[in-house]
Write an enzyme that holds these catalytic residues in place. Sequence first.
Site, short mmCIF file in Angstrom:
data_model
loop_
_atom_site.label_atom_id
_atom_site.label_comp_id
_atom_site.label_asym_id
_atom_site.label_seq_id
_atom_site.Cartn_x
_atom_site.Cartn_y
_atom_site.Cartn_z
N PHE A 169 1.07 3.92 -1.75
CA PHE A 169 1.07 3.36 -3.11
C PHE A 169 2.40 2.76 -3.51
CE2 PHE A 169 2.97 7.47 -4.19
CZ PHE A 169 3.88 7.12 -5.17
N LYS A 193 -6.44 -1.52 4.44
CA LYS A 193 -6.91 -0.48 3.52
C LYS A 193 -5.69 -0.06 2.70
CE LYS A 193 -7.03 3.40 2.54
NZ LYS A 193 -6.45 3.91 1.28
N GLU A 196 -5.44 3.74 -2.64
CA GLU A 196 -6.44 3.81 -3.70
C GLU A 196 -5.79 3.96 -5.07
OE1 GLU A 196 -5.77 5.87 -1.35
OE2 GLU A 196 -5.98 7.98 -1.91
N SER A 247 2.76 9.44 3.85
CA SER A 247 3.49 10.71 3.95
C SER A 247 3.48 11.22 5.39
CB SER A 247 2.84 11.74 3.02
OG SER A 247 1.51 11.93 3.42
N CYS A 302 10.49 5.59 0.16
CA CYS A 302 10.74 6.36 1.39
C CYS A 302 12.23 6.36 1.70
CB CYS A 302 9.96 5.77 2.56
SG CYS A 302 10.57 4.17 3.06
N GLU A 402 10.45 16.44 1.01
CA GLU A 402 10.41 15.25 0.16
C GLU A 402 9.67 15.60 -1.13
OE1 GLU A 402 7.69 12.06 1.46
OE2 GLU A 402 9.36 10.68 1.14
P1 NAD Z 1 -0.23 9.16 1.51
O1 NAD Z 1 0.03 9.71 2.85
O2 NAD Z 1 -0.83 10.05 0.48
O3 NAD Z 1 -1.24 7.90 1.61
C1 NAD Z 1 -1.00 6.82 2.48
C2 NAD Z 1 -2.33 6.23 2.91
O4 NAD Z 1 -3.07 7.21 3.65
C3 NAD Z 1 -3.21 5.82 1.74
O5 NAD Z 1 -3.84 4.59 2.06
C4 NAD Z 1 -4.23 6.96 1.63
O6 NAD Z 1 -5.49 6.52 1.18
C5 NAD Z 1 -4.32 7.48 3.06
N1 NAD Z 1 -4.51 8.94 3.13
C6 NAD Z 1 -3.85 9.90 2.41
N2 NAD Z 1 -4.24 11.13 2.78
C7 NAD Z 1 -5.18 10.96 3.76
C8 NAD Z 1 -5.99 11.86 4.54
N3 NAD Z 1 -5.88 13.17 4.39
N4 NAD Z 1 -6.85 11.34 5.42
C9 NAD Z 1 -6.94 9.99 5.59
N5 NAD Z 1 -6.22 9.09 4.87
C10 NAD Z 1 -5.35 9.56 3.97
O7 NAD Z 1 1.12 8.50 0.99
P2 NAD Z 1 1.43 7.92 -0.46
O8 NAD Z 1 1.56 9.06 -1.42
O9 NAD Z 1 0.52 6.80 -0.80
O10 NAD Z 1 2.88 7.28 -0.20
C11 NAD Z 1 4.07 7.99 -0.31
C12 NAD Z 1 4.55 8.49 1.03
O11 NAD Z 1 4.72 7.39 1.93
C13 NAD Z 1 5.90 9.17 0.96
O12 NAD Z 1 5.89 10.30 1.80
C14 NAD Z 1 6.86 8.12 1.48
O13 NAD Z 1 8.06 8.62 2.04
C15 NAD Z 1 6.02 7.47 2.52
N6 NAD Z 1 6.51 6.13 2.84
C16 NAD Z 1 7.13 5.96 4.03
C17 NAD Z 1 7.65 4.72 4.34
C18 NAD Z 1 8.35 4.50 5.65
O14 NAD Z 1 8.68 3.37 5.95
N7 NAD Z 1 8.59 5.52 6.44
C19 NAD Z 1 7.55 3.66 3.43
C20 NAD Z 1 6.89 3.89 2.21
C21 NAD Z 1 6.38 5.13 1.93
#
Ligand code: NAD
Length: 502
Positions: A169, A193, A196, A247, A302, A402
């Site tokens: 997000f 994708k 959401e 994450s 991140c 984090e």
């Molecule tokens: P998230 O892991 O909750 O979601 C990321 C994606 O995965 C979304 O599209 C979501 O729909 C999907 N998803 C989430 N849980 C899932 C599951 N159990 N099964 C299948 N799909 C699932 O992450 P977020 O809250 O949207 O974003 C924040 C996180 O992203 C932070 O931890 C941040 O550090 C990380 N991030 C990392 C970078 C990087 O370059 N390393 C860059 C931006 C964000």
Amino acid sequence: MTETERATPAPGAAPADGAAARRLRNFVGGAWVEATSTEVLETRSPASGEVLAAVPLSNEADVAAATAAARAAFPAWRATPPQQRARALFALRALVVEHQDELARLVTTDMGKTFDDAFAEVGRGIESIEAATAVPHLLKGENLEGVARGVDVEMVRQPLGVIGAITPFNFPVMIPLWFIPYALACGNTVVLKPSEQDPLPSVRLFELIEEADIFPAGVLNLVLGAHDAVNGLLHSPEVDGISFVGSAKTARYVASTAAAEGKRVQALGGAKNAMVVMPDADPKLLAGGVTSSAFGAAGQRCLAGSLLVLVGSKEEQDASLATVVEAARGLTVGDGADPATDVCPLVSVASRERVEGEIETALGDGAELVLDGRRDGGEGGAQLGPTILDKAAPDSRAVREELFGPVLTVLRVEDLDGALEVVNSSRYGNSSILFTSSGGTAREFRYGVQAGMIGVNVGVAAPVAWFPFAGWKDSIDGDLHANGGDAFEFYTRKKVVTSRWA
Ligand code: NAD
């Protein structure tokens, strides 16, 4: 009426309730289609709490329609000369530049970050498109003449096929653009994708692309949804590669599931980024760098520095901390659309509540508040001010994990070796920052620190598209980073041909 207008209330209209909010649609095979899934999730404005749209939670069948469209479009797109694919990216670039303002406003509306931050985010996405236009040059292979008498060897690069891109997000325009331009440039087709939680900027981007008729039908597809849609991509026999950002926990799940399905995968995960402050740090660079890193985008980056490692004597540490606290106190918390705002709301009320829970846990673990940002949450209920914790236990969550909010935890060490020990003991290795006036100290830090993105007197070591971007350790699952030369490596397979002609 555009897709985003169709789905969102007109400015000034009475806020929609969940039932009245229009359902967004998927973009599959060049057309907007309703998801067959009846499940929806509301996306709300973090600043006002207003329901912006209903996001369909696409199911496996919806994903299958998109991957089938991408598969069908692949042969012709692969056969399109790389120069022509690059020209399509030039058109995409022009489109995003023309609509940078509009896309940035939509990021502010749906995700919450300040307009300046959102504008810069879209700018970084534009840079990724620019980097990908070098594709004719970067797809060139290599050859070696005469490896045996009359025998030559050449290596050519070919696309993987269909790429599933799954994004978080916090950068709803930039991160899709870390993947889409390079994947398409290399001759792959794509199913995106997005998160959401804030899909509107992606929907608008696709709408613009459709209007400008840049890519043939099926080359670029959009599926909205959450876990089921992700699982649909991970288990689809049509998908050859997965690019993921999110994450650490989800990254590990995505990487292991995709790998078990025989797919190529890069999964960029979470972070706990330290900012090491030497006693000789320039106070102005320190104050601006630390506050923008820890509290910009409400700590939802991140690359957010969330650990402040103060080096030196007790007096030197206290002086550095005082500089940071004074700067943090001066930050304005509010609606990201207000130009006076420094610290935007968190993405949702649930997120604010979660981060407040983490602050409570830290206090229970013995930490002390130097700056307390807790407040009533503002109009949308998602605001949280800059919070600084001192005296946290080295193994507490506030030091190790984090929190993804505007919370900065302070640790104190005597010297650079002690700082490197603390930094390198983290399971994460996304980014690490040093504030110093000494080139020698900076070199020692650069040499010894275990992280992928290093900043020296820069609070956020932000992605620069021509360089690979990712972390180390638990901040990535997979080998190849996003952007730069790594992107061309990830989105192509190498084929080595040995020839002898009579
Ligand atoms: P998230 O892991 O909750 O979601 C990321 C994606 O995965 C979304 O599209 C979501 O729909 C999907 N998803 C989430 N849980 C899932 C599951 N159990 N099964 C299948 N799909 C699932 O992450 P977020 O809250 O949207 O974003 C924040 C996180 O992203 C932070 O931890 C941040 O550090 C990380 N991030 C990392 C970078 C990087 O370059 N390393 C860059 C931006 C964000």
